[in-house]
Design a protein around this motif. Sequence first.
Motif, mmCIF file in Angstrom:
data_model
loop_
_atom_site.group_PDB
_atom_site.id
_atom_site.type_symbol
_atom_site.label_atom_id
_atom_site.label_comp_id
_atom_site.label_asym_id
_atom_site.label_seq_id
_atom_site.Cartn_x
_atom_site.Cartn_y
_atom_site.Cartn_z
ATOM 1 N N HIS A 24 4.592 8.059 -2.864
ATOM 2 C CA HIS A 24 5.664 8.053 -3.507
ATOM 3 C C HIS A 24 6.441 6.582 -2.727
ATOM 4 O O HIS A 24 6.917 5.525 -3.497
ATOM 5 C CB HIS A 24 6.523 8.767 -4.128
ATOM 6 N N VAL A 25 5.950 6.228 -1.805
ATOM 7 C CA VAL A 25 6.395 5.162 -0.815
ATOM 8 C C VAL A 25 5.613 3.890 -0.805
ATOM 9 O O VAL A 25 4.399 4.323 0.015
ATOM 10 C CB VAL A 25 6.959 5.322 0.039
ATOM 11 N N TYR B 272 1.074 -1.110 0.200
ATOM 12 C CA TYR B 272 0.008 0.100 -0.330
ATOM 13 C C TYR B 272 1.028 0.926 0.361
ATOM 14 O O TYR B 272 1.983 1.619 -0.194
ATOM 15 C CB TYR B 272 -1.365 -0.047 0.638
ATOM 16 N N HIS B 273 0.495 2.245 -0.357
ATOM 17 C CA HIS B 273 1.164 3.468 0.034
ATOM 18 C C HIS B 273 0.700 4.079 0.891
ATOM 19 O O HIS B 273 0.442 4.394 1.065
ATOM 20 C CB HIS B 273 -0.214 4.385 -1.233
ATOM 21 N N MET B 274 2.336 5.218 0.862
ATOM 22 C CA MET B 274 1.739 5.703 2.852
ATOM 23 C C MET B 274 1.015 6.954 2.210
ATOM 24 O O MET B 274 1.175 7.327 1.386
ATOM 25 C CB MET B 274 3.129 6.094 2.861
ATOM 26 N N PRO B 275 0.183 7.001 2.888
ATOM 27 C CA PRO B 275 -0.814 8.236 3.581
ATOM 28 C C PRO B 275 0.067 9.891 3.581
ATOM 29 O O PRO B 275 -0.537 10.224 2.506
ATOM 30 C CB PRO B 275 -1.373 8.064 4.186
ATOM 31 N N HIS C 278 -2.305 -0.776 -3.340
ATOM 32 C CA HIS C 278 -1.639 -1.136 -4.642
ATOM 33 C C HIS C 278 -1.489 -2.709 -4.975
ATOM 34 O O HIS C 278 -1.409 -2.665 -6.373
ATOM 35 C CB HIS C 278 0.381 -1.122 -4.422
ATOM 36 N N SER C 279 -1.404 -3.412 -4.190
ATOM 37 C CA SER C 279 -1.343 -4.575 -4.787
ATOM 38 C C SER C 279 -1.664 -5.506 -3.595
ATOM 39 O O SER C 279 -1.248 -5.316 -2.487
ATOM 40 C CB SER C 279 -0.435 -5.205 -5.532
#
Length: 89
Positions: free
Chosen positions: A29-30, A22-25, A64-65
Amino acid sequence: MLRSETELMLKGYGLTTAEFFYHMPDYTHVLNSFVWQEYDIAPDHPKLFEFVEFWRKEIEGPLHSVRFTHRKMLSSGEWRNVKGEFVLH
């Protein structure tokens, strides 16, 4: 009522392990990862999809996946009732 792991396995459940990316809130981009395990039944995986829906509704980090595996720990043919045990030496 909570069921034991053995009861779940006898009913066809197996251990499902999923890794969520998952994307950091605050840093979009992390990517970060989260590992989840639960006894679930294949091929529908209702517990896994229930958790994915919970994530989408309650967790700020967008997914993300998801990558998962399922292992049936015990099949009905592998279980047998043992009435006694003999110990040698």
